[in-house]
Design an enzyme around this catalytic site. Structure first.
Site, PDB file in Angstrom:
ATOM      1  N   ASN A 185       3.032   1.470  -4.742  1.00 59.65           N
ATOM      2  CA  ASN A 185       4.155   1.261  -3.823  1.00 59.65           C
ATOM      3  C   ASN A 185       5.252   2.322  -3.868  1.00 59.65           C
ATOM      4  OD1 ASN A 185       3.016  -0.996  -2.744  1.00 59.65           O
ATOM      5  ND2 ASN A 185       4.305  -2.470  -3.808  1.00 59.65           N
ATOM      6  N   TYR A 187       6.687   3.874  -6.353  1.00 62.73           N
ATOM      7  CA  TYR A 187       7.616   3.887  -7.475  1.00 62.73           C
ATOM      8  C   TYR A 187       7.282   5.039  -8.439  1.00 62.73           C
ATOM      9  CZ  TYR A 187       9.049  -0.524  -5.470  1.00 62.73           C
ATOM     10  OH  TYR A 187       9.509  -1.483  -4.588  1.00 62.73           O
ATOM     11  N   ASN A 242       7.707   2.894   0.618  1.00 63.23           N
ATOM     12  CA  ASN A 242       8.790   3.624  -0.059  1.00 63.23           C
ATOM     13  C   ASN A 242       8.575   5.138  -0.059  1.00 63.23           C
ATOM     14  OD1 ASN A 242      10.277   1.246  -0.839  1.00 63.23           O
ATOM     15  ND2 ASN A 242       8.664   0.860  -2.340  1.00 63.23           N
ATOM     16  N   ARG A 274      -3.857  -2.165   4.401  1.00 65.07           N
ATOM     17  CA  ARG A 274      -3.398  -2.870   5.607  1.00 65.07           C
ATOM     18  C   ARG A 274      -2.069  -3.570   5.390  1.00 65.07           C
ATOM     19  NH1 ARG A 274      -8.163  -6.651   4.419  1.00 65.07           N
ATOM     20  NH2 ARG A 274      -7.251  -8.225   3.049  1.00 65.07           N
ATOM     21  N   ARG A 330       3.046 -13.561  -0.425  1.00 69.16           N
ATOM     22  CA  ARG A 330       3.948 -14.323   0.437  1.00 69.16           C
ATOM     23  C   ARG A 330       3.568 -15.796   0.546  1.00 69.16           C
ATOM     24  NH1 ARG A 330       3.049 -10.201   5.186  1.00 69.16           N
ATOM     25  NH2 ARG A 330       1.165  -9.944   3.927  1.00 69.16           N
TER      26      ARG A 330
END
Length: 376
Positions: A185, A187, A242, A274, A330
């Protein structure tokens, strides 16, 4: 075909899971705002989502004050944080679950208002995140453009490695069953991996082997503390979160995955392309490859995949052998009893994005159980 199902047992390191519905690491920003220690509310939240023989990967936790990129994210670098996490671990273990802690350093995905003494965030190179829709979270809550980070000096990289080592030791002290290294992601560890964010000319930059060095040294540091069978790694090949993105991910991630495969780790955990950036907005990127299908041939151990799964697609991925377990994010927020809902075909409660980050019990511990008698 693997002939496994979401509800067949799975051996993960020394632990025998009773099902393969994993709770993904989810930033919720509900720690105590001064100490950044988990609170009783956090223990209640994780305890609600624990199941006998189920696996939870707790939310990403900065390994150092300089690794923070959001307000109210729980850390794992102080005694008070360790004590707070112990309450969480105890709540999960009381229900027969397993819980690993995700170790995190955000690197340039931060802002000086969140850094000690207002310093610039650190990164492999002084390359800022750009893009009109990409803004930094600040301590005062108003999004602002990302600043140009400060490039880490070579000698400082040893301090970063040591911070992960100490964080792994702290996680063990808090009672966690293991740790996951956050290499995804956009980082810090992915910033080192990728050529557009790593312009270094020392032993941590240039070639693929050099760019992968920090991730592998941190994995080895965690293995030295926990043992390989209690360390997992999360990656996001083809991800675009990001400001991340490698022009040709296959050579880089093939090298990294082969190197990790040699270490006999607890698992490798992919974020499917995705769903890259799903924490910020609803996404479903089209015409992107499947990480689990691409890289499964390079990985002999347990493979967890996350991102955009529903009950049917999760079951299909496990049955086909593309993944051994599926991590839900989620829908685990809005369905504390998610494994039972999947097993019995019970519809999912929709999630409310407005309460994902920050706040209190609303949107955190107040989502309903299908059978309220199951609420801890």
């Amino acid at each position: 075909m693997s002939h496994a199902s979401l509800f067949s047992p799975l051996q993960v390191g020394p632990y025998r899971l009773q099902h393969r519905v994993v709770m993904a690491p989810l930033t919720r920003m509900r720690a105590e705002r001064v100490s950044f220690a988990p609170r009783d509310l956090n223990a209640e939240y994780y305890g609600q989502r624990a199941t006998a023989g189920g696996l939870i990967i707790a939310e990403a936790s900065p390994v150092a004050a300089t690794g923070r990129g959001n307000p109210a994210t729980p850390g794992i670098y102080s005694d008070q944080q360790v004590e707070g996490w112990r309450k969480v671990v105890d709540a999960v273990h009381a229900r027969g679950g397993f819980i690993f802690l995700q170790l995190w350093h955000v690197g340039r995905v931060s802002h000086s208002s969140l850094q000690p003494d207002g310093a610039l965030p650190v990164a492999p190179s002084a390359v800022p995140i750009t893009g009109e829709d990409l803004l930094a979270m600040t301590a005062h809550g108003k999004p602002e453009p990302y600043e140009t980070p400060r490039a880490l000096e070579t000698h400082e990289i040893a301090e970063v490695i040591d911070a992960f080592r100490i964080a792994a030791r702290n996680a063990v002290a808090a009672g966690f069953d293991g740790v996951e290294i956050h290499g995804a992601n956009g980082y810090l560890l992915e910033q080192f991996l990728q050529s557009h964010s790593n312009l270094r000319t020392d032993r941590y930059g240039g070639s693929i082997a050099n760019r992968a060095r920090l991730l592998l040294e941190i994995v080895d540091a965690a293995v030295g503390v926990c043992g390989a069978e209690r360390v997992g790694v999360r990656l996001s090949p083809y991800g675009v979160a990001n400001g991340s993105g490698e022009p040709d991910p296959m050579p880089l991630y093939s090298h990294v995955i082969r190197a990790l495969d040699e270490r006999g780790l607890a698992w490798l955990h992919f974020i499917e392309p995705r769903s890259s950036g799903a924490g910020r907005a609803e996404v479903n990127h089209q015409n992107v490859p499947s990480a689990m299908k691409l890289f499964r041939p390079l990985w002999r151990g347990v493979l967890i995949s996350a991102g955009g799964f529903d009950a049917a697609s999760a079951e299909a991925a496990v049955a086909a052998g593309h993944a051994d377990a599926i991590a839900f994010g989620r829908y685990f927020i809005s369905n504390p009893d998610l494994p039972a809902r999947i097993r019995h075909g019970i519809p999912f409660t929709p999630y409310q994005r407005a309460t994902f980050y920050g706040g209190g019990a609303a949107g955190y511990t107040d989502y309903p159980f299908h059978d309220e008698g199951q609420r801890p």
